[in-house]
Design an enzyme around this catalytic site. Sequence first.
Site, PDB file in Angstrom:
ATOM      1  N   GLY A   1      -7.627  -5.326   3.184  1.00  0.00           N
ATOM      2  CA  GLY A   1      -6.856  -4.932   4.599  1.00  0.00           C
ATOM      3  C   GLY A   1      -5.292  -5.229   4.240  1.00  0.00           C
TER       4      GLY A   1
ATOM      5  N   HIS B   1      -1.345  -0.356   3.694  1.00  0.00           N
ATOM      6  CA  HIS B   1      -0.040   0.134   3.604  1.00  0.00           C
ATOM      7  C   HIS B   1      -0.558   1.641   3.198  1.00  0.00           C
ATOM      8  CE1 HIS B   1      -0.584  -0.443  -0.449  1.00  0.00           C
ATOM      9  NE2 HIS B   1      -0.649  -1.979  -0.290  1.00  0.00           N
TER      10      HIS B   1
ATOM     11  N   HIS C   1      -2.829   2.372   0.310  1.00  0.00           N
ATOM     12  CA  HIS C   1      -4.118   2.300   0.473  1.00  0.00           C
ATOM     13  C   HIS C   1      -4.586   3.832   1.220  1.00  0.00           C
ATOM     14  CE1 HIS C   1      -3.686  -2.155   0.950  1.00  0.00           C
ATOM     15  NE2 HIS C   1      -4.689  -1.969   0.222  1.00  0.00           N
TER      16      HIS C   1
ATOM     17  N   GLY D   1      -5.769   1.913  -6.795  1.00  0.00           N
ATOM     18  CA  GLY D   1      -4.519   2.347  -7.222  1.00  0.00           C
ATOM     19  C   GLY D   1      -4.278   1.861  -8.727  1.00  0.00           C
ATOM     20  N   GLU D   2      -3.201   2.736  -9.170  1.00  0.00           N
ATOM     21  CA  GLU D   2      -2.964   2.334 -10.501  1.00  0.00           C
ATOM     22  C   GLU D   2      -1.760   1.219 -10.571  1.00  0.00           C
ATOM     23  OE1 GLU D   2      -1.096   5.837 -12.301  1.00  0.00           O
ATOM     24  OE2 GLU D   2      -3.405   6.320 -12.975  1.00  0.00           O
TER      25      GLU D   2
ATOM     26  N   ILE E   1       2.005   3.869  -5.164  1.00  0.00           N
ATOM     27  CA  ILE E   1       2.757   4.684  -3.861  1.00  0.00           C
ATOM     28  C   ILE E   1       4.020   3.429  -3.913  1.00  0.00           C
ATOM     29  CG2 ILE E   1       3.104   5.462  -1.712  1.00  0.00           C
ATOM     30  CD1 ILE E   1       1.056   7.077  -3.316  1.00  0.00           C
TER      31      ILE E   1
END
Length: 280
Positions: free
Chosen positions: A33, A36, A39, A149-150, A178
């Site tokens: 959760g 941002h 995600h 995500g990386e 990101i």
Amino acid sequence: MTPPILRTLPALRAATSDWQKAGETIGVVPTMGALHDGHLSLVKLAKEHCDRVIVTIFVNPKQFNNPDDLKNYPRTEEDDARKLARFGIDVLYVPEPDQIYPQGFSTTVSVSGLTDVMDGVMRPGHFDGVATVVSKLFLQTSASDAFFGEKDFQQLQVVRRMARDLDIPITVHGCPTIREIDGLAMSSRNLLLSDRARVNAPMLFEEMEGIAAGVGSGQDFAQLQEQAVQRLQNAGFTKVEYLEIRANDDLSLLSTPTRPARLFASAWLAGVRMIDNIAI
Ligand code: PAF
């Protein structure tokens, strides 16, 4: 429209069994959760790749090695559902704790090797908690594809190894980090930074970029590392836990990037632990 929220495994299974019968692919984006844009970029990729998309929100107690960290972790479910509205996902799965860890739950999934370094050392038990909950989420959702995500590169590699070792039939996609406009990697924990700390936070990424450029032009990594740590400390980072080059595949320590590698960093700023990594 905000997505339908399911909170129990039987309700989730009722949805996914129809999709599976119809031969549809299912993408899952596991989260805790406080969503941002990082995600949301995963959700967008999942929508592009898969017929059906499930986003999960579960603040997993087993991966927090510090009770205060668990207590302070941002919980913003209504906002999260609103942010997901424009993506047209099929289900937001927000399991009740007993749907993940029923009474008497006594299994731990533990990946060795990859977890013996970096966050595995700094946060004892963290990756056991991650591997355990992610294997459950993979099995509960019956997903064909998962999106991570990386930004949490070590986690990504641990999850890949876990899925491979346990023969879970899922493709794990690693997706680019990101960043905010000033370079700070997006993270739910950024919400915990004070205004003042937020101003200095991008310095971690700036120093990492400086090291990557220096190494690229043949400078000595150890020297670049020492100077960067000094500057970070001068700027208020209280503890640089690691700032090191590691191989992408097995996360072994390298003194120079002689094979595909990343520069990994972890540092504390005003009581918030920050991590980042970039290709080098
Ligand atoms: O990256 C996260 O948010 C969590 O570690 C994950 C993968 C959702 C497991 O709880």
